[in-house]
Design a protein around this motif. Structure first.
Motif, PDB file in Angstrom:
ATOM      1  N   PRO A  43       0.816  -1.228   0.000  1.00 48.64           N
ATOM      2  CA  PRO A  43       0.000   0.000   0.000  1.00 48.64           C
ATOM      3  C   PRO A  43       0.847   1.274   0.000  1.00 48.64           C
ATOM      4  N   LYS A  44       2.011   1.240   0.694  1.00 48.47           N
ATOM      5  CA  LYS A  44       2.911   2.402   0.711  1.00 48.47           C
ATOM      6  C   LYS A  44       3.376   2.764  -0.691  1.00 48.47           C
ATOM      7  N   LEU A  45       3.537   1.750  -1.539  1.00 50.52           N
ATOM      8  CA  LEU A  45       4.001   1.961  -2.918  1.00 50.52           C
ATOM      9  C   LEU A  45       2.829   2.215  -3.875  1.00 50.52           C
ATOM     10  N   GLY A  46       1.603   2.246  -3.311  1.00 53.88           N
ATOM     11  CA  GLY A  46       0.420   2.484  -4.151  1.00 53.88           C
ATOM     12  C   GLY A  46       0.026   1.270  -4.963  1.00 53.88           C
ATOM     13  N   ILE A  47       0.449   0.079  -4.523  1.00 51.39           N
ATOM     14  CA  ILE A  47       0.126  -1.161  -5.250  1.00 51.39           C
ATOM     15  C   ILE A  47      -1.013  -1.859  -4.517  1.00 51.39           C
ATOM     16  N   ARG A  48      -2.140  -1.996  -5.202  1.00 56.33           N
ATOM     17  CA  ARG A  48      -3.335  -2.502  -4.530  1.00 56.33           C
ATOM     18  C   ARG A  48      -3.680  -3.927  -4.965  1.00 56.33           C
ATOM     19  N   ALA A  49      -3.218  -4.871  -4.185  1.00 52.27           N
ATOM     20  CA  ALA A  49      -3.664  -6.256  -4.378  1.00 52.27           C
ATOM     21  C   ALA A  49      -5.093  -6.341  -3.846  1.00 52.27           C
ATOM     22  N   LYS A  50      -5.891  -7.247  -4.387  1.00 49.89           N
ATOM     23  CA  LYS A  50      -7.271  -7.396  -3.920  1.00 49.89           C
ATOM     24  C   LYS A  50      -7.318  -7.986  -2.517  1.00 49.89           C
ATOM     25  N   TYR A  51      -6.431  -8.966  -2.262  1.00 53.57           N
ATOM     26  CA  TYR A  51      -6.488  -9.647  -0.969  1.00 53.57           C
ATOM     27  C   TYR A  51      -5.149 -10.311  -0.681  1.00 53.57           C
ATOM     28  N   LEU A  52      -4.580 -10.004   0.477  1.00 48.64           N
ATOM     29  CA  LEU A  52      -3.347 -10.660   0.924  1.00 48.64           C
ATOM     30  C   LEU A  52      -3.694 -11.527   2.121  1.00 48.64           C
ATOM     31  N   SER A  53      -3.217 -12.758   2.109  1.00 48.03           N
ATOM     32  CA  SER A  53      -3.616 -13.711   3.139  1.00 48.03           C
ATOM     33  C   SER A  53      -2.397 -14.409   3.723  1.00 48.03           C
ATOM     34  N   PHE A  54      -2.441 -14.656   5.036  1.00 44.06           N
ATOM     35  CA  PHE A  54      -1.425 -15.470   5.702  1.00 44.06           C
ATOM     36  C   PHE A  54      -2.006 -16.872   5.833  1.00 44.06           C
ATOM     37  N   GLY A  55      -1.382 -17.858   5.180  1.00 45.08           N
ATOM     38  CA  GLY A  55      -1.952 -19.198   5.245  1.00 45.08           C
ATOM     39  C   GLY A  55      -1.156 -20.209   4.433  1.00 45.08           C
ATOM     40  N   ASP A  56      -1.739 -21.386   4.283  1.00 42.56           N
ATOM     41  CA  ASP A  56      -1.107 -22.520   3.606  1.00 42.56           C
ATOM     42  C   ASP A  56      -1.429 -22.474   2.111  1.00 42.56           C
ATOM     43  N   GLY A  57      -0.371 -22.217   1.319  1.00 38.23           N
ATOM     44  CA  GLY A  57      -0.563 -22.096  -0.122  1.00 38.23           C
ATOM     45  C   GLY A  57      -1.102 -23.346  -0.792  1.00 38.23           C
ATOM     46  N   TYR A  58      -0.829 -24.523  -0.203  1.00 35.10           N
ATOM     47  CA  TYR A  58      -1.335 -25.774  -0.786  1.00 35.10           C
ATOM     48  C   TYR A  58      -2.865 -25.793  -0.823  1.00 35.10           C
ATOM     49  N   LYS A  59      -3.488 -25.011   0.070  1.00 38.17           N
ATOM     50  CA  LYS A  59      -4.963 -25.001   0.134  1.00 38.17           C
ATOM     51  C   LYS A  59      -5.585 -23.936  -0.749  1.00 38.17           C
ATOM     52  N   GLY A  60      -4.760 -22.976  -1.222  1.00 42.45           N
ATOM     53  CA  GLY A  60      -5.289 -21.899  -2.046  1.00 42.45           C
ATOM     54  C   GLY A  60      -6.227 -21.002  -1.262  1.00 42.45           C
ATOM     55  N   LEU A  61      -7.187 -20.408  -1.980  1.00 44.34           N
ATOM     56  CA  LEU A  61      -8.206 -19.554  -1.349  1.00 44.34           C
ATOM     57  C   LEU A  61      -9.577 -19.953  -1.894  1.00 44.34           C
ATOM     58  N   PRO A  62     -10.126 -21.090  -1.417  1.00 39.60           N
ATOM     59  CA  PRO A  62     -11.383 -21.590  -1.979  1.00 39.60           C
ATOM     60  C   PRO A  62     -12.538 -20.588  -1.893  1.00 39.60           C
ATOM     61  N   ASP A  63     -12.527 -19.726  -0.873  1.00 44.56           N
ATOM     62  CA  ASP A  63     -13.626 -18.762  -0.713  1.00 44.56           C
ATOM     63  C   ASP A  63     -13.667 -17.729  -1.840  1.00 44.56           C
ATOM     64  N   TYR A  64     -12.548 -17.562  -2.540  1.00 43.18           N
ATOM     65  CA  TYR A  64     -12.487 -16.546  -3.608  1.00 43.18           C
ATOM     66  C   TYR A  64     -12.444 -17.176  -5.003  1.00 43.18           C
ATOM     67  N   ALA A  65     -12.448 -18.497  -5.064  1.00 40.45           N
ATOM     68  CA  ALA A  65     -12.379 -19.210  -6.352  1.00 40.45           C
ATOM     69  C   ALA A  65     -13.713 -19.048  -7.096  1.00 40.45           C
ATOM     70  N   PRO A  66     -13.729 -19.285  -8.416  1.00 41.92           N
ATOM     71  CA  PRO A  66     -12.605 -19.725  -9.257  1.00 41.92           C
ATOM     72  C   PRO A  66     -11.745 -18.550  -9.730  1.00 41.92           C
ATOM     73  N   PHE A  67     -10.515 -18.891 -10.161  1.00 41.37           N
ATOM     74  CA  PHE A  67      -9.553 -17.888 -10.626  1.00 41.37           C
ATOM     75  C   PHE A  67      -9.276 -18.061 -12.119  1.00 41.37           C
ATOM     76  N   ASP A  68      -9.022 -16.923 -12.792  1.00 40.92           N
ATOM     77  CA  ASP A  68      -8.637 -16.974 -14.213  1.00 40.92           C
ATOM     78  C   ASP A  68      -7.290 -17.648 -14.374  1.00 40.92           C
TER      79      ASP A  68
END
Length: 213
Positions: A123-148
């Motif tokens: 955010p300090k650099l003005g870069i806006r990701a939609k969502y940053l998460s702390f978690g296990d990458g093997y599980k992905g983010l099912p709540d936000y799926a599907p992804f392009d």
């Protein structure tokens, strides 16, 4: 640290080098030109930030070399407003490149130290990701799926089934597969059950870690 015209000149040179190495996607090259890579590194590496090299960023992780970032980004075939899942936020540099290409980025980081640092930096650099998460990458983010598309920025021994399930039909999953050396692998989802697989040679990544939270 500031972003100066000298840094801009070095970025232009880096983009030229990547084009010479075979990166043809104009959006990728433009993103490399605009994202200040030196601000994602420890200040002791600032003078080397625009060399085509990986550097340590703490927590046993690295910022990938620019060619690798560009190569993976090119394989994704990013379109504006594409919803992209990134596994391994790391320094946030790859995240920033994808945002600069017009993507909506959802990113997961497993190292809490890096997650905190990067969540404050972007955010300090003005870069806006939609969502940053702390978690296990093997599980992905099912709540936000599907992804392009989905990009994995660490070496994985297998393609996690959860990530395959979170990919849209027609979507692209880019993942470095292997233990010591990884083969850059692209999966394209053809339908509910079928994936087309392509391989793009050897790369070197830190390992994708799981189940530590």
């Amino acid at each position: 640290m500031k972003d100066t015209s000298k840094h801009q000149g070095l970025r232009n040179q880096l983009a030229k080098l990547l084009a010479e190495k075979g990166i043809t996607d104009k959006k990728v090259l433009e993103a490399i030109k605009v994202i200040p890579r030196h601000l994602f590194l420890n200040s002791s590496f600032e003078d080397f930030a625009y060399q085509d090299k990986a550097f340590p960023i703490g927590a046993g992780q690295t910022i990938s070399q620019p060619y690798t970032v560009a190569f993976q980004s090119q394989l994704l075939e990013v379109k504006k407003d594409h919803k992209i899942l990134e596994i391994g936020t790391g320094s946030g540099y790859q995240t920033a490149v994808l945002v600069a290409m017009g993507a909506k980025v959802y990113s997961v980081e497993r190292q809490n130290e890096l997650f905190k640092t990067t969540s404050a930096l972007l955010p300090k650099l003005g870069i806006r990701a939609k969502y940053l998460s702390f978690g296990d990458g093997y599980k992905g983010l099912p709540d936000y799926a599907p992804f392009d598309s989905i990009i994995v920025t660490a070496g994985a021994p297998i393609i996690p089934k959860a990530l395959m399930a979170q990919l849209k039909i027609g979507g692209r999953l880019v993942i470095p597969l292997g233990e010591d050396v990884q083969i850059m692998t692209l999966l394209i989802r053809k339908n509910a059950t079928q994936f087309e697989k392509h391989e793009f040679g050897d790369f070197k990544f830190v390992p994708l870690l799981e189940n530590k939270n």
